[in-house]
Every structure is written in structure tokens, then in C-alpha cells.
Design a protein around this motif. Structure first.
Motif, mmCIF file in Angstrom:
data_model
loop_
_atom_site.group_PDB
_atom_site.id
_atom_site.type_symbol
_atom_site.label_atom_id
_atom_site.label_comp_id
_atom_site.label_asym_id
_atom_site.label_seq_id
_atom_site.Cartn_x
_atom_site.Cartn_y
_atom_site.Cartn_z
ATOM 1 N N SER A 241 0.674 -1.301 0.045
ATOM 2 C CA SER A 241 0.091 -0.019 0.007
ATOM 3 C C SER A 241 1.072 1.425 -0.084
ATOM 4 C CB SER A 241 -0.911 -0.090 1.126
ATOM 5 O OG SER A 241 -1.894 -1.081 1.157
ATOM 6 N N MET A 242 1.853 1.280 0.866
ATOM 7 C CA MET A 242 2.865 2.381 0.797
ATOM 8 C C MET A 242 3.451 2.525 -0.431
ATOM 9 S SD MET A 242 2.228 4.163 3.219
ATOM 10 C CE MET A 242 3.764 5.304 2.774
ATOM 11 N N ILE A 243 4.052 1.452 -1.192
ATOM 12 C CA ILE A 243 4.544 1.576 -2.394
ATOM 13 C C ILE A 243 3.663 2.132 -3.430
ATOM 14 C CG2 ILE A 243 5.796 0.165 -4.135
ATOM 15 C CD1 ILE A 243 6.840 -1.626 -1.918
ATOM 16 N N GLY A 244 2.436 1.739 -3.320
ATOM 17 C CA GLY A 244 1.604 2.180 -4.409
ATOM 18 C C GLY A 244 1.378 3.634 -4.433
ATOM 19 N N ALA A 245 1.151 3.994 -3.092
ATOM 20 C CA ALA A 245 0.954 5.533 -2.687
ATOM 21 C C ALA A 245 2.055 6.408 -3.117
ATOM 22 C CB ALA A 245 0.832 5.672 -1.065
ATOM 23 N N TYR A 246 3.323 5.956 -2.956
ATOM 24 C CA TYR A 246 4.414 6.644 -3.624
ATOM 25 C C TYR A 246 4.611 6.752 -5.092
ATOM 26 C CZ TYR A 246 6.452 7.568 1.095
ATOM 27 O OH TYR A 246 6.559 7.713 2.464
ATOM 28 N N ALA A 247 4.101 5.477 -5.818
ATOM 29 C CA ALA A 247 4.205 5.215 -7.189
ATOM 30 C C ALA A 247 3.150 6.067 -7.862
ATOM 31 C CB ALA A 247 3.929 3.672 -7.615
ATOM 32 N N ARG A 248 1.897 6.245 -7.099
ATOM 33 C CA ARG A 248 0.849 7.107 -7.841
ATOM 34 C C ARG A 248 1.204 8.565 -7.962
ATOM 35 N NH1 ARG A 248 -2.048 3.582 -4.322
ATOM 36 N NH2 ARG A 248 -3.432 1.931 -5.630
ATOM 37 N N LYS A 249 1.882 9.031 -6.889
ATOM 38 C CA LYS A 249 2.559 10.427 -6.908
ATOM 39 C C LYS A 249 3.648 10.576 -7.843
ATOM 40 C CE LYS A 249 1.343 13.510 -4.460
ATOM 41 N NZ LYS A 249 0.573 14.635 -4.566
ATOM 42 N N GLY A 250 4.297 9.601 -8.455
ATOM 43 C CA GLY A 250 5.368 9.932 -9.254
ATOM 44 C C GLY A 250 6.767 9.795 -8.208
ATOM 45 N N LEU A 251 6.627 9.546 -6.904
ATOM 46 C CA LEU A 251 7.737 9.435 -5.904
ATOM 47 C C LEU A 251 8.530 8.068 -6.010
ATOM 48 C CD1 LEU A 251 6.023 11.361 -3.112
ATOM 49 C CD2 LEU A 251 7.524 12.356 -5.061
ATOM 50 N N PHE A 252 8.995 7.947 -7.211
ATOM 51 C CA PHE A 252 9.588 6.554 -7.404
ATOM 52 C C PHE A 252 10.807 6.238 -6.605
ATOM 53 C CE2 PHE A 252 12.477 3.464 -9.330
ATOM 54 C CZ PHE A 252 11.910 2.459 -9.618
ATOM 55 N N LYS A 253 11.761 7.186 -6.235
ATOM 56 C CA LYS A 253 12.670 7.016 -5.162
ATOM 57 C C LYS A 253 12.041 6.548 -3.803
ATOM 58 C CE LYS A 253 16.078 9.896 -7.418
ATOM 59 N NZ LYS A 253 17.007 11.213 -7.332
ATOM 60 N N LYS A 254 11.260 7.142 -3.231
ATOM 61 C CA LYS A 254 10.683 6.520 -1.953
ATOM 62 C C LYS A 254 9.986 5.482 -2.072
ATOM 63 C CE LYS A 254 9.751 11.466 -0.159
ATOM 64 N NZ LYS A 254 8.696 12.346 0.500
ATOM 65 N N ALA A 255 9.491 5.234 -3.289
ATOM 66 C CA ALA A 255 8.619 3.691 -3.369
ATOM 67 C C ALA A 255 9.952 2.960 -3.230
ATOM 68 C CB ALA A 255 7.763 3.807 -4.709
ATOM 69 N N TRP A 256 10.832 2.881 -3.967
ATOM 70 C CA TRP A 256 12.039 2.149 -4.068
ATOM 71 C C TRP A 256 12.635 2.007 -2.648
ATOM 72 C CZ3 TRP A 256 13.134 -1.412 -7.443
ATOM 73 C CH2 TRP A 256 14.686 -1.909 -7.517
ATOM 74 N N ARG A 257 12.745 3.048 -2.006
ATOM 75 C CA ARG A 257 13.294 2.986 -0.645
ATOM 76 C C ARG A 257 12.397 2.024 0.224
ATOM 77 N NH1 ARG A 257 13.291 8.023 0.339
ATOM 78 N NH2 ARG A 257 15.454 8.507 -0.800
ATOM 79 N N MET A 258 11.116 2.191 0.208
ATOM 80 C CA MET A 258 10.187 1.326 0.927
ATOM 81 C C MET A 258 10.380 -0.259 0.701
ATOM 82 S SD MET A 258 7.637 1.290 3.441
ATOM 83 C CE MET A 258 7.438 3.293 3.225
ATOM 84 N N TYR A 259 10.677 -0.243 -0.575
ATOM 85 C CA TYR A 259 10.943 -1.671 -1.009
ATOM 86 C C TYR A 259 12.235 -2.418 -0.477
ATOM 87 C CZ TYR A 259 12.695 -5.367 -4.261
ATOM 88 O OH TYR A 259 13.230 -6.477 -4.634
ATOM 89 N N GLU A 260 13.209 -1.294 -0.394
ATOM 90 C CA GLU A 260 14.377 -2.118 0.169
ATOM 91 C C GLU A 260 13.865 -2.246 1.753
ATOM 92 O OE1 GLU A 260 16.979 1.000 -0.592
ATOM 93 O OE2 GLU A 260 17.660 0.198 -2.729
ATOM 94 N N ASP A 261 13.226 -1.355 2.185
ATOM 95 C CA ASP A 261 13.076 -1.564 3.781
ATOM 96 C C ASP A 261 12.521 -2.932 4.118
ATOM 97 O OD1 ASP A 261 14.327 0.926 4.207
ATOM 98 O OD2 ASP A 261 12.379 1.804 4.232
ATOM 99 N N MET A 262 11.395 -3.177 3.096
ATOM 100 C CA MET A 262 10.567 -4.567 3.196
ATOM 101 C C MET A 262 11.542 -5.715 3.004
ATOM 102 S SD MET A 262 7.529 -5.598 0.655
ATOM 103 C CE MET A 262 8.409 -5.576 -0.539
ATOM 104 N N VAL A 263 12.251 -5.572 2.210
ATOM 105 C CA VAL A 263 13.381 -6.829 1.891
ATOM 106 C C VAL A 263 14.299 -6.864 3.039
ATOM 107 C CG1 VAL A 263 15.062 -7.478 0.349
ATOM 108 C CG2 VAL A 263 13.347 -6.496 -0.624
ATOM 109 N N GLU A 264 14.789 -5.742 3.758
ATOM 110 C CA GLU A 264 15.446 -5.782 4.922
ATOM 111 C C GLU A 264 14.748 -6.318 6.052
ATOM 112 O OE1 GLU A 264 17.111 -1.937 5.493
ATOM 113 O OE2 GLU A 264 18.441 -1.949 3.826
ATOM 114 N N SER A 265 13.472 -6.349 6.076
ATOM 115 C CA SER A 265 12.680 -6.638 7.401
ATOM 116 C C SER A 265 12.220 -8.058 7.242
ATOM 117 C CB SER A 265 11.324 -5.806 7.636
ATOM 118 O OG SER A 265 10.521 -5.901 6.373
ATOM 119 N N GLY A 266 12.755 -8.653 5.993
ATOM 120 C CA GLY A 266 12.479 -10.213 5.870
ATOM 121 C C GLY A 266 11.299 -10.589 5.206
#
Length: 591
Positions: A241-266
Motif C-alpha cells: 500500500s505504501m509503495i503504491g501510494a508513492y508510485a501514484r504520486k510519481g515518487l519513485f525513489k521513495k517507493a524504491w526505498r520502501m521496497y528496500e525496507d521491506m526486503v530488509e525486514s525479511g
């Protein structure tokens, strides 16, 4: 009765061996004295009907036709030598076996000594999806009637009749209706509840999606941080949901950072995560290589891309004009047996239309029909654009009529497009009918729709209708943009109404819209049509200072006009009546 008691007592005594070896003259007839000397046999006979006596002690043998032998009593044929010992032993075994089998078949049931509670209330039938939908509709009606101020009172009245799932559906429906404020108010009410109405991780994730679709990324991030700090379960769907929120606003860098946090959390990303990142690439105009990198990650994770993922990548590639790569993806889909849907074909159709490849676009439409798919409004929009590019207005109109005939409801985009098509075909009145039809369908015209309508009448030189539609647009609250100003200035200028064109030119600048090259060329040509060379020269000087150059048509008209006539005074003054007719908004008499 006395004889029966005596018989039972005698039988027990014989069976226990108490009368072993004794004669029973008082019980048996003279023919039975021989059996009395064998206690084992007598016990068996006493249990059977052989020695059962009646009330006066007479032997059964005398009642059964004076039978004088055991063989007669047991229906054994007379024989000179009968082994009575073996015969009676076999009878005993058979009788004991039958009695034991009968006792084993019986199941002793223990009586219930507990308290029996009477059923006072019938059991409630399980809720169906129709019941849930009815409750949600009732809550929505009450909430929308009372508004934010009365939302808590409405929800309190529903306590005991609803579940957490019902309230979550209300929040989702309010979010789809873009009533975000009321949806958040319902969520705040849930947070103060106890028990089963208190929000869980799924409810928090649902609210994240509502905020993301509304473009409220800051509020969504605050709620996400609250989930982390308060111990609410944060799972894959929450991160999506958070990645989608950033992607809709065109904030790809924040979306990608959220993706990295998700991977780090396992938490391992799924296909929805990576497809959302793909769509974010298309909205931020990042290089196509970024989209290809994300698509490769999907395959590296062992995920077989679905048709939705291919559609997202095709959309990104088509906007970049990568036609060959799109063809490669089509072949890959066929190899992996991924069946394309209508969205796939629509993406390919629009790609060929925008690229001017009308033949390929027609082939894609034929593939849609061959696949048995039902064309959508996007399909018909692409076909209309295809025929417009080929200046085949009659075919475009036929496509629109076919669309209405099959029951496909037009949207605002194709309505605006058809208004332009009718205008180019010289049917301004038909364009006005289409415009009124879209209003009857509940659509609110935007500035593009108004521009198409004004342009349709401008091509035919109907200045009165242009002014009426312009005033109606202003009365509806829709403000003109640069394109509409250019269209109106061009319409007035072509038919010698340079004064009205000049008024619009100044109004545009007063509104804070800077003229572009088209605006300056339009005004130069308007003054040239009115033989106002000096005013055209002034606009040319302004255009040069703004850093623009006139196009070929403006140069040709200026060269033809120079030396022919000079208007001298370039200051244009209008009467109050003329200014009120053009500038002041007033409602139209049209229905």
C-alpha cells in the motif's frame, strides 16, 4: 404361582449341584426317574421346558401326550441306543453360546442425571454476502446523511449489529467515492472501540490504501509509522500500500526505498510489489532500463509474470515508443502461454495509433474480435483517433455510433473527441448535441471539452455561439487555459474580429497565463486579417522579446501586409457593452 416358585428354586439347586445324585419323585413322573440320577443333565432340563411344572406339580410329559422319554421331548427319533450324555452336552453348549451372544449385543446405556436446559432462542442463521452488503449500504446512507459531525452517533447506533468486516467495507467504499474525510472519521471511531470492533492490521492497511489513492502520502506515511511503533502487524500488504501510494504520486525513489525496507525486514516481495514499481517507472518518465531491471527481478524470484505484469511493462514501453521490444514481449507471452486480455490489446492498439501505424492498429482490432473479446471504451477511443489521424471522419462517426449501439457507455474523453470530429466534419450542430448528451449522462465538461465545442463552431465562423459557450463555461466555474484562449483568438481573428481577439489576449495575461508561440502567431494573423499592420508589428516585437519566432504563415502574411495599410494607433478600446459581452460571465439560455 406356588408351583412356579418351587420350579425356579429346584432349578437353581440342580444347577448349583446341591441335589446331585438325589431322586425327584415329587417333581417328575415315573418315566423321568432315570434322569433325576444325572444332576448335570437335570440342571439343563430344568432350564428348558422338559421339567417345568405347573401349579399342581404334574410332569410336562403327561401333558405332551404321555411322552415317556427325553428323545420324544427333544424331537429325537427313537433309537435302540441313544447317547444321551453327548446329546445333552451339545444342547448345553448351544444354549450357553446363544445366551452369551445375546448379552454381548446389548449395549447398556447409562441414564442422564444432568440438568436439561430448555432452548429459549433459535440459532441465528449465518450472514450472507447480501446481508453484509445491505448493512454496509445502510451505514453509508446514514453516514452521508449526517456527515462528519454526526458520524460517531450513527456508528454508535450500529454497535451490536455490525462486525469489523462491515466497518472495513464502509471505509473502503467511502475511499472509492473519494470521501476520504468521512472514511478517516470512521477509522478514528474504530480506534476508540474495544473488542472485535477495534481495528487490526488489515484495517490499518485498508486506510493506507485509501490515503494512497487520494494522494495523501504524508498522512499515509504517518499512519504507517504509527503501525510500526504501536505494534500493529505490518505485513506484505501494508508495504504494498505504501509503495503504491508513492508510485501514484510519481515518487519513485521513495517507493524504491520502501521496497528496500521491506526486503530488509525479511518480507519477500510478490508480483504485486514489483508490478507497482513498474507502473511507478512509467509515471516518473524514468529510463526504460529501470523497468526492465524490475521485470528481471520478478523472474529472478521465481515468479511467473502474469498478464497484468506484462500489461504494465507494455504500457511503459509503448509510451517510450519501443515497438520492437513490445513485439518481443508478445512472443514471450505466447511461449509462456500467458493469454493476453483486452488491456493488452488496447495497449498495443493505442501504441500503433499514437505512432501513426494505422494498418497495425487495424490488425490489433481484428485480433480482439478473433479472440472473442468485447471491445471497451478504450478500444473505441483508439479506433476514433485512428480514423481522425487519417482524416476519415465518416468512419470515426460510424465507430461512435456502433459503440452506442452495442451498449458501451462513452466516457468524457471520447465525448470530447467526437465533438472535435463533428466539428472537423462541418457538423457543429451535431457537436452541440453530443455535448448536451454528455451533460445528460452526468459528466461535467472540462476545459478540453469546452475547447472542442468552441473550436467546432469557430471553424464555421459562428461568433455568437462562441461567445455564448464561453460565457456558459465561465458561469460553470471552469477557467480557460492557454489552448482555449488560442482557439478563441484564432476563431475571432480569422473572421476579422481582431478587437475581441485582443481582449482575450490581454485577459489571458491578466489571468497569469503567459503567451506561447502559437498565441503570438494567432494575434499577428488576426491583425493581418484586419489589415492592421502596425498592431501586427507590435505583437511581432513582443514575440521577439519573449524569445519566439513567427512561423511561416505569419511571416508570409506580414510581408504581404507591410506597406499596404498602417493602423497607426495600436491601443484598442472597447465599449462597456462589448467588454460585458465578452468578459463578464452570464448564464446561457441553452438547455
Amino acid at each position: 404361582m406356588r408351583g412356579l416358585q418351587h420350579t425356579n428354586t429346584t432349578s437353581r439347586m440342580l444347577h448349583s449341584g446341591a441335589m446331585a445324585g438325589r431322586q425327584l419323585p415329587s417333581l417328575c413322573a415315573p418315566g423321568c426317574t432315570r434322569l433325576a440320577t444325572k444332576p448335570d443333565y437335570v440342571s439343563v432340563i430344568a432350564k428348558s421346558t422338559t421339567c417345568v411344572v405347573d401349579g399342581v406339580g404334574d410332569c410336562v410329559s403327561s401333558r405332551l401326550g404321555q411322552a415317556t422319554s427325553v428323545g420324544a421331548l427333544l424331537d429325537i427319533p427313537e433309537s435302540p441306543v441313544v447317547d444321551l450324555d453327548n446329546l445333552l452336552q451339545a444342547s448345553v453348549l448351544n444354549m450357553e453360546t446363544s445366551l452369551h451372544t445375546e448379552n454381548l449385543g446389548r449395549k447398556i446405556k447409562k441414564p442422564w442425571n444432568g440438568k436439561i436446559r430448555p432452548r429459549t432462542k433459535a440459532s441465528q442463521a449465518p450472514w450472507t454476502s447480501a446481508d453484509c452488503a445491505q448493512r454496509v449500504d445502510g451505514m453509508l446512507a446514514d453516514l452521508e446523511e449526517e456527515g462528519i459531525l454526526g458520524a460517531w452517533a450513527v456508528l454508535d447506533a450500529w454497535v451490536g449489529k455490525i462486525t469489523r468486516v462491515d466497518v472495513a467495507r464502509v471505509i473502503r467504499e467511502l475511499g472509492s467515492r473519494m470521501n476520504v474525510a468521512l472514511a478517516l472519521e470512521v477509522f478514528e471511531w474504530m480506534r476508540v472501540q474495544k473488542g472485535r470492533l477495534k481495528p487490526n492490521g488489515h484495517t490499518y492497511t485498508l486506510v493506507l490504501g485509501v490515503l494512497g489513492r487520494a494522494g495523501l502520502t504524508i498522512q499515509a506515511r504517518e499512519l504507517f509509522d504509527e503501525m510500526l511503533s504501536s505494534g500493529v502487524e505490518v505485513g506484505l500488504h501494508s508495504f504494498n500500500s505504501m509503495i503504491g501510494a508513492y508510485a501514484r504520486k510519481g515518487l519513485f525513489k521513495k517507493a524504491w526505498r520502501m521496497y528496500e525496507d521491506m526486503v530488509e525486514s525479511g518480507i519477500q516481495a510478490d508480483e504485486i510489489t514489483l508490478s507497482t514499481l513498474l507502473s511507478g517507472v512509467g509515471k516518473t518518465q524514468l529510463p526504460v532500463e529501470t523497468a526492465e531491471k524490475i521485470f528481471s527481478k520478478i523472474k529472478e524470484n521465481g515468479i511467473l509474470p502474469r498478464v497484468e505484469t506484462y500489461n504494465t511493462l507494455l504500457s511503459v514501453l509503448s509510451r517510450g515508443g519501443h515497438t520492437e521490444r513490445c513485439k518481443e514481449l508478445e512472443i514471450e507471452m505466447q511461449r509462456l502461454e500467458v493469454v493476453p486480455n483486452i488491456i493488452t490489446f488496447n495497449t498495443l492498439l493505442m501504441m500503433h495509433v499514437q505512432g501513426g501505424r494505422l494498418k497495425e492498429a487495424a490488425e490489433v482490432y481484428q485480433r480482439i474480435l478473433d479472440a472473442g473479446l468485447k471491445p471497451t471504451v478504450v478500444t473505441y477511443t483508439g479506433l476514433v483517433q485512428m480514423y481522425c489521424r487519417a482524416s476519415k471522419h465518416k468512419e470515426a462517426i460510424e465507430v461512435f455510433l456502433e459503440m452506442r449501439r452495442v451498449g458501451c457507455k462513452p466516457d468524457l474523453m471520447i465525448y470530447s473527441l467526437m465533438i472535435s470530429v463533428y466539428g472537423k466534419a462541418g457538423s457543429a450542430e451535431e457537436a452541440a448535441l453530443v455535448f448536451r448528451q454528455l451533460q445528460n449522462d452526468g459528466y461535467i465538461p472540462n476545459v478540453v471539452t469546452w475547447c472542442c465545442l468552441i473550436q467546432a463552431f469557430g471553424w464555421q465562423g459562428k461568433m455568437q455561439e462562441i461567445g455564448a459557450f464561453f460565457n456558459e463555461m465561465l458561469a460553470s466555474g471552469c477557467l480557460p487555459d492557454l489552448t482555449l484562449y488560442n482557439v478563441m483568438m484564432g476563431a475571432y481573428g480569422r473572421y476579422g474580429h481582431s478587437v475581441q481577439a485582443a481582449i482575450l489576449f490581454r485577459r489571458m495575461q491578466a489571468q497569469g497565463i503567459s503567451p506561447n508561440a502559437v498565441s503570438y502567431d494567432t494575434m499577428i494573423q488576426a491583425y493581418c486579417h484586419s489589415k492592421q499592420a502596425a498592431d501586427a508589428q507590435i505583437v511581432l516585437d513582443q514575440m521577439t522579446r519573449a524569445g519566439f519566432s513567427p512561423d511561416r504563415s505569419s511571416r508570409a502574411m506580414l510581408q504581404q501586409l507591410v506597406g499596404v495599410k498602417n493602423s497607426g494607433d495600436s491601443q484598442i478600446r472597447l465599449t462597456r457593452k462589448e467588454q460585458r459581452r465578452i468578459i463578464m460571465p452570464r448564464p446561457s439560455n441553452r438547455v
